[in-house]
Write a protein that holds these residues in place. Structure first.
Motif, PDB file in Angstrom:
ATOM      1  N   TYR A 146       0.844  -1.195   0.000  1.00  0.00           N
ATOM      2  CA  TYR A 146       0.000   0.000   0.000  1.00  0.00           C
ATOM      3  C   TYR A 146       0.889   1.258   0.000  1.00  0.00           C
ATOM      4  CZ  TYR A 146      -2.911   3.757   1.640  1.00  0.00           C
ATOM      5  OH  TYR A 146      -3.508   4.970   1.766  1.00  0.00           O
ATOM      6  N   ALA A 147       1.929   1.231   0.834  1.00  0.00           N
ATOM      7  CA  ALA A 147       2.812   2.402   0.931  1.00  0.00           C
ATOM      8  C   ALA A 147       3.528   2.659  -0.400  1.00  0.00           C
ATOM      9  CB  ALA A 147       3.824   2.192   2.051  1.00  0.00           C
ATOM     10  N   ARG A 148       3.797   1.584  -1.147  1.00  0.00           N
ATOM     11  CA  ARG A 148       4.576   1.752  -2.398  1.00  0.00           C
ATOM     12  C   ARG A 148       3.711   1.601  -3.645  1.00  0.00           C
ATOM     13  NH1 ARG A 148       9.249  -2.185  -2.520  1.00  0.00           N
ATOM     14  NH2 ARG A 148       9.441  -1.145  -4.529  1.00  0.00           N
ATOM     15  N   PRO A 199      10.280  -9.779 -16.187  1.00  0.00           N
ATOM     16  CA  PRO A 199      10.987 -10.270 -14.989  1.00  0.00           C
ATOM     17  C   PRO A 199      11.102  -9.209 -13.888  1.00  0.00           C
ATOM     18  CG  PRO A 199      12.553  -9.774 -16.746  1.00  0.00           C
ATOM     19  CD  PRO A 199      11.182  -9.630 -17.346  1.00  0.00           C
ATOM     20  N   LEU A 200      11.141  -7.926 -14.286  1.00  0.00           N
ATOM     21  CA  LEU A 200      11.416  -6.894 -13.273  1.00  0.00           C
ATOM     22  C   LEU A 200      10.256  -6.761 -12.293  1.00  0.00           C
ATOM     23  CD1 LEU A 200      13.170  -4.135 -15.424  1.00  0.00           C
ATOM     24  CD2 LEU A 200      14.157  -6.087 -14.188  1.00  0.00           C
ATOM     25  N   VAL A 201       9.034  -6.917 -12.782  1.00  0.00           N
ATOM     26  CA  VAL A 201       7.878  -6.836 -11.871  1.00  0.00           C
ATOM     27  C   VAL A 201       7.933  -8.002 -10.884  1.00  0.00           C
ATOM     28  CG1 VAL A 201       5.376  -6.897 -11.729  1.00  0.00           C
ATOM     29  CG2 VAL A 201       6.456  -5.569 -13.526  1.00  0.00           C
ATOM     30  N   ALA A 202       8.363  -9.166 -11.355  1.00  0.00           N
ATOM     31  CA  ALA A 202       8.467 -10.321 -10.452  1.00  0.00           C
ATOM     32  C   ALA A 202       9.519 -10.062  -9.373  1.00  0.00           C
ATOM     33  CB  ALA A 202       8.813 -11.582 -11.246  1.00  0.00           C
ATOM     34  N   LEU A 203      10.610  -9.402  -9.760  1.00  0.00           N
ATOM     35  CA  LEU A 203      11.649  -9.098  -8.770  1.00  0.00           C
ATOM     36  C   LEU A 203      11.146  -8.051  -7.765  1.00  0.00           C
ATOM     37  CD1 LEU A 203      14.772  -9.151 -11.126  1.00  0.00           C
ATOM     38  CD2 LEU A 203      14.043 -10.912  -9.483  1.00  0.00           C
ATOM     39  N   GLU A 204      10.267  -7.182  -8.236  1.00  0.00           N
ATOM     40  CA  GLU A 204       9.630  -6.192  -7.346  1.00  0.00           C
ATOM     41  C   GLU A 204       8.764  -6.924  -6.299  1.00  0.00           C
ATOM     42  OE1 GLU A 204       9.973  -2.695  -8.274  1.00  0.00           O
ATOM     43  OE2 GLU A 204       9.341  -2.536  -6.182  1.00  0.00           O
ATOM     44  N   LEU A 205       8.034  -7.940  -6.771  1.00  0.00           N
ATOM     45  CA  LEU A 205       7.218  -8.748  -5.852  1.00  0.00           C
ATOM     46  C   LEU A 205       8.118  -9.425  -4.813  1.00  0.00           C
ATOM     47  CD1 LEU A 205       4.584 -10.177  -4.977  1.00  0.00           C
ATOM     48  CD2 LEU A 205       5.026 -11.895  -6.758  1.00  0.00           C
ATOM     49  N   ALA A 206       9.247  -9.953  -5.277  1.00  0.00           N
ATOM     50  CA  ALA A 206      10.171 -10.615  -4.350  1.00  0.00           C
ATOM     51  C   ALA A 206      10.650  -9.632  -3.291  1.00  0.00           C
ATOM     52  CB  ALA A 206      11.358 -11.195  -5.116  1.00  0.00           C
ATOM     53  N   SER A 207      10.982  -8.413  -3.711  1.00  0.00           N
ATOM     54  CA  SER A 207      11.527  -7.481  -2.721  1.00  0.00           C
ATOM     55  C   SER A 207      10.443  -7.091  -1.719  1.00  0.00           C
ATOM     56  CB  SER A 207      12.202  -6.288  -3.399  1.00  0.00           C
ATOM     57  OG  SER A 207      11.269  -5.282  -3.638  1.00  0.00           O
ATOM     58  N   LEU A 208       9.197  -6.982  -2.152  1.00  0.00           N
ATOM     59  CA  LEU A 208       8.102  -6.669  -1.210  1.00  0.00           C
ATOM     60  C   LEU A 208       7.899  -7.814  -0.216  1.00  0.00           C
ATOM     61  CD1 LEU A 208       5.586  -5.166  -3.774  1.00  0.00           C
ATOM     62  CD2 LEU A 208       6.251  -4.021  -1.656  1.00  0.00           C
TER      63      LEU A 208
END
Ligand code: NAD
Length: 523
Positions: A68-70, A175-184
């Motif tokens: 939510y914050a991001r 792939p970058l959106v998936a890595l964003e999910l991983a970091s969250l």
């Protein structure tokens, strides 16, 4: 399958489809790296399961807070990599995931807790039965590019809350959106080895299918789904397959043309028509058909096509040239067989290589490719029908069965028609929003897939049910154990009479005969 097993080594390039700008180059995981990721996931999974449901729900809550914050940052990352307008990235991706987390936070406990199984069979009345839901272990997720955040994230959250570890192979295009999910997820407290992303093309996905995962959730095309199902059958790997669609929209003679045409335009052009739930076929009662098609064309002409990062954009680019070519070939086939182009029907090279004008076609027939194959692009074909029976027949005349919609001013009538349509979901007076209803199961029939994601049924896919049974009289030998004979045979006949004979006297007589077995000596 052997040829598909070779793992591609090399790089993939993430590209902004609106501009052609290279966002990042990434190394593909090779077979040994995929196997190593699955092995690490297995090791980490038991501690994650032992953490307990309450702790895992707390992690989901933290993930929800962080997302939510991001939200705007994540939406922008989605728009950059897949092209959809920012507002769509917020509503159809970020909001869907926030709400899926809400559903699991509120419901996972009641849906996953042990459940008593009352026994109806008299023979087993002295037992206590329970359903215990256990995680599978490691879930492999293979996802497509069109909803690069909401598809893998909703599946992952359900898998994780149930106590599984996840190895995700996202589309090579996103792939970058998936890595964003991983970091969250990692920032929220999911251990790194409990959620891992392996980046790569088809071969990396194939390596995941052949790795020692315990279940696979695949979302993508029918062709890849069939190859995966064949490979999974070989090792009896359970799979959920969320595949393509050719969703019909049925506009009945009492429909509100203004509302239904706005729905058709949104349903056909959201995400530039690249949604599994896109309106891909429109069957309209003959009395409304021309006015409906004209209304669709007028509204389509007002859509602003452009880079999704501009907040005024209604329709963004398509993902890549290959997808544009499919759309082009379907439209050309329809035109050559007599379809009328009311608007669109061409590329928009002035905007960039991946833009195709939102297109409305009239006078289409059911032998055209545009009505039979998944187009996955911004085309709305409209066909006239004489009555409801014909519309239902045409809607069901498809290899696909993902979702459908019925449009009428009479909701009861709509529900009656909806029940006749062969699809995993049918909406009356709405399209596509079912994907955002976290309580609703998502999935198809026929070539559209097997199994469900989302909601209660999606969560059930992430666990295996163990039946736990405890006998309340551990010191008693069971009456049906060895030491048979004619007396026992008669007693059992009596026992069956006691339960199933139609008249009372026969039941009572049976009961008397059956009681003898209690004193029978057993081995
Ligand atoms: P795709 O089948 O080409 O690829 C999907 C994923 O499978 C990608 O990650 C890809 O790398 C991987 N893959 C490719 N070959 C593989 C192999 N041999 N083994 C294992 N993995 C392999 O599909 P796509 O073009 O990314 O997505 C579009 C399709 O997905 C459309 O048909 C659309 O309808 C469907 N889709 C369905 C749903 C649904 O929920 N039913 C949702 C979104 C998209």
């Amino acid at each position: 399958m052997a040829s598909e097993l070779q793992v591609g080594v090399g790089k993939i390039v993430s590209v902004n489809p609106a501009t052609g700008e290279i966002l990042r180059e990434l190394e593909c995981a090779d077979e040994s790296e995929v196997l190593a990721a699955v092995e690490r996931a297995h090791i980490a999974q038991s501690a994650w399961a032992d953490l307990g449901l309450e702790q895992r729900i707390a992690v989901l809550r933290e993930f929800q807070r962080n997302l939510y914050a991001r939200k705007s940052e994540v939406a922008a990352a989605i728009t950059r990599e897949v092209g959809k307008p920012l507002a769509e990235a917020l509503v159809t991706e970020v909001l869907v995931v926030l709400d899926a987390a809400r559903f699991l936070i509120h419901n996972a406990f009641s849906l996953l807790r042990d459940e008593p199984v009352p026994h109806g069979n008299l023979v087993t009345k002295l037992k206590r039965g329970w359903l215990v839901r256990e995680p599978h272990g490691v879930i492999g997720i293979i996802s497509p590019w069109n909803y690069p955040f909401s598809i893998p994230a909703t599946e992952t959250l359900a898998a994780l809350v149930a106590g599984n570890a996840v190895v995700l192979k996202p589309s090579e295009l996103t792939p970058l959106v998936a890595l964003e999910l991983a970091s969250l997820l990692h920032a929220a407290g999911v251990p790194e080895d409990v959620f891992q992303v392996v980046v790569g093309e088809g071969p990396a996905g194939a390596a995941l299918v052949h790795s020692p995962i315990n279940k696979l959730v695949f979302t993508g095309s029918v062709g890849t789904g069939k190859r995966i199902a064949a490979a999974a059958a070989d090792r009896l790997l359970p799979v959920v397959l969320e595949l393509g669609g050719k969703d019909p929209m049925l506009v009945l003679d009492d429909a509100d043309v203004d509302v239904a045409s706005s729905a058709a335009v949104w349903g056909a052009f959201v995400n530039a028509g690249q949604a599994c739930l896109s309106v891909e076929r429109c069957y309209v009662h003959r009395s409304l058909c021309e006015s409906f098609a004209q209304a669709c064309a007028e509204k389509t002409k007002k859509l602003r096509v452009g880079n999704g990062i501009d907040p005024h954009t209604d329709v963004g680019p398509m993902i890549q040239e290959r997808q544009v070519r499919i759309v082009e070939s379907h439209v050309e086939d329809a035109k050559s067989r007599g379809a009328r182009v009311l608007t669109g029907g061409t590329r928009m090279p002035e905007l960039g290589p991946n833009y195709y004008a939102p297109t409305v076609l009239a006078d289409v027939t059911h032998d055209m490719r545009i009505m039979r194959e998944e187009t996955f692009g911004p085309v709305l074909p409209v066909m006239a029908c004489n009555d409801v029976d014909e519309a239902v027949g045409l809607a069901n005349d498809s290899e696909y069965g993902l979702a459908a919609s019925v449009w009428t001013r009479d909701p009861k009538r709509g529900e009656r028609v909806a029940r006749r349509i062969h699809a995993g979901t049918v909406m009356v007076n709405d399209v596509i929003s079912c994907f955002g209803i976290s309580e609703a199961p998502h999935g198809g029939v026929k070539a559209s897939g097997v199994g469900r994601t989302h909601g209660r049924f999606g969560l059930e896919e992430m666990v295996r049910v163990k039946y736990l049974d405890t006998d309340r009289l551990p010191g008693m030998k069971k009456v049906w154990w060895h030491g048979y004979g004619e007396d026992f045979r008669r007693q059992m006949e009596g026992f069956l009479d006691m339960q199933f004979a139609s008249n009372l006297t026969a039941r009572l007589r049976g009961a008397l005969r059956a009681t003898g077995t209690l004193w029978r000596s057993r081995l």
